[in-house]
Design an enzyme around this catalytic site. Structure first.
Site, short mmCIF file in Angstrom:
data_model
loop_
_atom_site.label_atom_id
_atom_site.label_comp_id
_atom_site.label_asym_id
_atom_site.label_seq_id
_atom_site.Cartn_x
_atom_site.Cartn_y
_atom_site.Cartn_z
N CYS A 34 -0.77 24.49 18.52
CA CYS A 34 -0.81 25.95 18.44
C CYS A 34 -2.25 26.47 18.34
CB CYS A 34 0.03 26.46 17.28
SG CYS A 34 -0.43 25.78 15.67
N HIS A 74 0.88 28.00 11.54
CA HIS A 74 0.90 28.32 12.97
C HIS A 74 -0.26 29.23 13.31
CE1 HIS A 74 2.66 28.50 16.90
NE2 HIS A 74 2.81 29.81 16.87
N ASP A 103 3.11 34.79 20.29
CA ASP A 103 3.39 33.42 19.84
C ASP A 103 3.18 32.44 20.99
OD1 ASP A 103 4.44 31.05 18.77
OD2 ASP A 103 5.85 32.17 17.53
#
Length: 458
Positions: free
Chosen positions: A99, A213, A231
């Site tokens: 991520c 994240h 995201d």
């Protein structure tokens, strides 16, 4: 077959005619068969995996009716300027733990930063494999990266960024940073200096599965005080709107790998262009990270002990820097001599003769450039005062600046090391840095081979 046979006997009322041992065998076989079937189903389930997850009800999917309404409102408010360059380069992370790298790819390409390296000939373009720094990609696949490592990777690759922890900021300041960043991407402003906000947050605080994240923020809705999180794990959750105060709370949980809270990063193009031949380096760890840290800590511990022994002997603080370099050289020189010499005289059994000749040729071609870059700095000059061998001095310098300051146990010594590293200006002096020095810290013999592969950001 045994199970079927047992079943058949039961149907015929003949189970009592079986001997105890036969009965036991039949039962055991049946149990074993059930376990095999169960394992088979679990294996099949694992192979099927997951296809996305549902967002918690308090998060609004970008493409939903409500999400589109929020975006339209933001558009009217003038709070979507960051969305367009980010969506133009929107990237899905390539690995479950990528991520941070996936977010960095998105942001670096949106900032139009030239990586100065070819992706696939003839094109230069940021991809995740370009960020094989500090912690090797195979380790990142398992553990991800920290907020500090994210910022360092950005700096090493041509960006300017500032990290903010929630304890050192506020919700109001966070909101202002977001709005300012969005305005910086307003193309109607002639003097715009584009920047983006990246958040490192705790998923569970948002009601999602998982923990830490990274993702960039693309838009702000002032009427509802919500932000659009792009995201990068789109296989798991789609881009979504979240209340700003909830996202702020998600910055507080501690990252277990650092003992620090998470936070956010303001990232933009670096104002001062680095020289094309700026030396950047890193150490590739081809063994367990914990084992490498132990070896680094052993070296730094030895340096620390020698340093304080000499300090106690002379009791003169003005000699601090001289004693420091003498201690460094005293500890590292014998190690480097024992491990580097076999390579230089071609006794390293792991390197074929033709490879050695290539290494030697490349080394001779590169050493002058490397030396020229290093000799401008006081740190290297000080090392050469105690170690006249140029090759060994280069390796010592790079080993020293490769060591995290935190590994130096005494706070005073750590501060000295940090100050010394700062002299290297254009060099990457952080814990992680751009591709350049590929080495195996467990075998310093590979340092020479690594140095010749040093990139000059071309």
């Amino acid at each position: 077959m045994s199970a079927q046979c047992g079943s058949s006997c039961k149907k015929k009322g003949c189970s009592s005619s079986l001997s105890p041992s036969t009965t036991t065998l039949s039962l055991n076989t049946t149990t074993s068969s059930s376990l095999v079937l169960s394992d088979s189903k679990q294996s099949e389930k694992r192979e099927q995996g997951f296809y996305q997850r549902e967002l918690p009800s308090h998060l609004v999917a970008f493409s939903s009716l409500e999400g589109r309404k929020l975006f339209s409102q933001s558009l009217m408010e003038g709070n979507t300027h960051s969305f367009f360059p980010l969506i133009e380069q929107f990237h899905t992370q390539a690995e479950p733990s990528y991520c941070g790298l996936g977010t960095l790819v998105n942001v670096m390409n949106a900032l139009k930063i030239d990586p100065k390296r070819v992706w696939k000939y003839p094109w230069r373009w940021f991809t995740e494999e370009f960020f094989d720094c500090c912690v090797p990609l195979e380790v990142v696949k398992k553990e991800g990266i920290t907020l500090r490592q994210f910022a360092c990777l950005a700096k090493c690759n041509g960006a300017d960024c500032h990290v903010y922890r929630p304890q050192d900021s506020s919700l109001e300041e966070f909101r202002k940073f977001i709005i300012d960043s969005i305005e910086s991407n307003d193309l109607s402003k002639i003097d715009n200096d584009p920047s983006f906000i990246v958040v490192s947050y705790d998923r569970s605080t948002l009601g999602q599965t998982g923990t830490g994240h990274f993702s960039p923020l693309a838009a702000y809705n002032a009427e509802n005080d919500m932000v659009l999180v792009l995201d990068v794990a789109r296989f798991k959750y789609p881009p979504h709107w979240v209340k700003l105060d909830l996202l702020w709370k998600a910055l507080y949980p501690i990252d277990s790998s650092t003992g620090l809270s998470r936070g956010f990063v303001v990232i933009k193009k670096e104002a001062v262009k680095k020289p094309e031949n700026a030396i950047c380096y890193r150490v590739v760890v081809k063994e367990k990270w914990s084992e490498t840290l132990v070896k680094l800590m052993t070296l730094t511990r030895n340096i620390t002990e020698v340093y304080f022994t000499k300090m106690n002997q002379v009791n003169n603080e003005s000699l601090t820097q001289t004693i420091l370099f003498e201690s460094i050289v005293q500890v590292l020189s014998p190690v480097i001599f024992d491990l580097v010499e076999p390579l230089l005289i071609n006794e390293d059994k792991d390197i074929k003769s033709e490879e050695y000749e290539l290494i030697k040729t490349l080394w001779n071609d590169k050493i002058t450039t490397i030396y020229t870059n290093l000799k401008e700095y006081q740190l290297f000059r000080e090392i050469m005062e105690f170690e006249k061998d140029r090759n060994k001095s280069i390796v010592i310098a790079i080993l020293l600046i490769s060591m995290p300051n935190e590994l130096f146990e005494d706070l005073n010594l750590r501060a000295i090391i940090s100050k010394l590293k700062h002299q290297f200006g254009d060099m990457c002096i952080s814990q992680c840095c751009r591709t350049a020095l590929e080495s195996n810290i467990s075998q310093i013999t590979k340092q020479i081979q690594a140095l010749i592969e040093m990139s000059t950001c071309q």
